[in-house]
Design an enzyme around this catalytic site. Sequence first.
Site, short mmCIF file in Angstrom:
data_model
loop_
_atom_site.label_atom_id
_atom_site.label_comp_id
_atom_site.label_asym_id
_atom_site.label_seq_id
_atom_site.Cartn_x
_atom_site.Cartn_y
_atom_site.Cartn_z
N ASP A 87 0.88 -1.18 0.00
CA ASP A 87 0.00 0.00 0.00
C ASP A 87 0.92 1.23 0.00
O ASP A 87 0.88 2.05 0.89
CB ASP A 87 -0.97 -0.01 1.20
CG ASP A 87 -0.29 -0.04 2.55
OD1 ASP A 87 0.83 -0.56 2.65
OD2 ASP A 87 -0.87 0.48 3.52
N HIS B 289 9.25 -1.49 9.20
CA HIS B 289 8.18 -2.50 9.27
C HIS B 289 8.18 -3.40 8.03
O HIS B 289 8.38 -4.61 8.11
CB HIS B 289 6.81 -1.82 9.34
CG HIS B 289 6.60 -0.91 10.49
ND1 HIS B 289 6.54 -1.35 11.78
CD2 HIS B 289 6.40 0.43 10.55
CE1 HIS B 289 6.29 -0.33 12.59
NE2 HIS B 289 6.21 0.77 11.86
C1 BDR Z 1 2.32 -0.68 8.72
O1 BDR Z 1 1.37 0.37 8.50
C2 BDR Z 1 1.75 1.15 7.40
O2 BDR Z 1 1.67 2.51 7.73
C3 BDR Z 1 3.17 0.77 7.06
O3 BDR Z 1 3.40 0.86 5.67
C4 BDR Z 1 3.30 -0.64 7.56
O4 BDR Z 1 2.90 -1.57 6.60
C5 BDR Z 1 2.95 -0.50 10.08
O5 BDR Z 1 1.98 -0.57 11.09
CA CA Z 2 2.64 -0.90 4.27
#
Ligand code: BDR
Ligand code: CA
Length: 307
Positions: free
Chosen positions: A9, A244
């Site tokens: 995303d 992440h």
């Molecule tokens: C996740 O949420 C999104 O904002 C980041 O891309 C990551 O996939 C972290 O909580």
């Molecule tokens: Ca993400």
Amino acid sequence: MKSIILDVDTGIDDSLAIAYAVHSPELEILGLTTCFGNVSVEKATRNSRLVLEKLGRTDIPVYAGAGETLKRGLNGDYPRVVHGDDGLGNLIDAEPTPEMATSEQHAVDFLIEQVKSKPGKVTYICVGPLTNLALALQKAPEITALLEEVIIMGGAVYTKGNITPHAEANIHRDPDAADFVFRSNLPLYLVGLDVTMQTLLPTEELAIWREQKGEVGSFFADMTEFYIDFYKKTNPGIKGCALHDPLAVGVAIDKSFVKLKPERLWVELEGEKEGKTNPNAQGRPLVNVCADVDEERFVKHFLGRVL
Ligand code: BDR
Ligand code: CA
């Protein structure tokens, strides 16, 4: 070599995950599938194409997927303070529209087709809401037995959430999709905040990208600076931003970065703890939850090849 499809995303840390995957010789990227989440699915798709163009990899196809949750419409606002209005730290107005086209096939159909044509050989890495994966399982449940592995960035099993005190953003956005996926018999690996909040990109790295990695280095440094600024405002004393989505790619490359703990997971679907990932769901299949990470070794590996 592992054949992967990366569901994104895109998103700043998604962009870092794409770059890390592109520069990892252990991975063959069959395609990117996109989902709403950090931004609309249209923007996530455009951003993915733009990032691939920056990386010189327009040969990797991009398939647009879900524009909203399974049952709850958009279920929340886009996190503009985290990733910018455009998803890439508000840099995009200065960027030309990507020339690379989006592939015509729907992301869900691409996933199903690839998994069926390469039984046991496709790893799906999901770093956004789990909507595309849930839709694919609903449309073609037979792929459950045909996927090699599914690696999910999402959840907070032993630690606090980030979008609420209880829930992590990707699971919280489409909790029905996540709970559906946790009921399946897929070979699942969960890379949650339990480990990703330990793997930080230090601010000093941005100067190295700007000095040594040319135009692409400056582009990634500018967008990552926006992300780091958010982390510094919300986590006083933190030395950088959380990696992440890149850690999910890292786990696809080398499981020894993490310690796994098998858990039977369920997701709170309503109330104050909506989107929380809980262990101990009697009768559910086991999920390999990443319970600890060798952060020093992973961050070194990531920095050594991301750009
Ligand atoms: C996740 O949420 C999104 O904002 C980041 O891309 C990551 O996939 C972290 O909580
Ligand atoms: Ca993400």
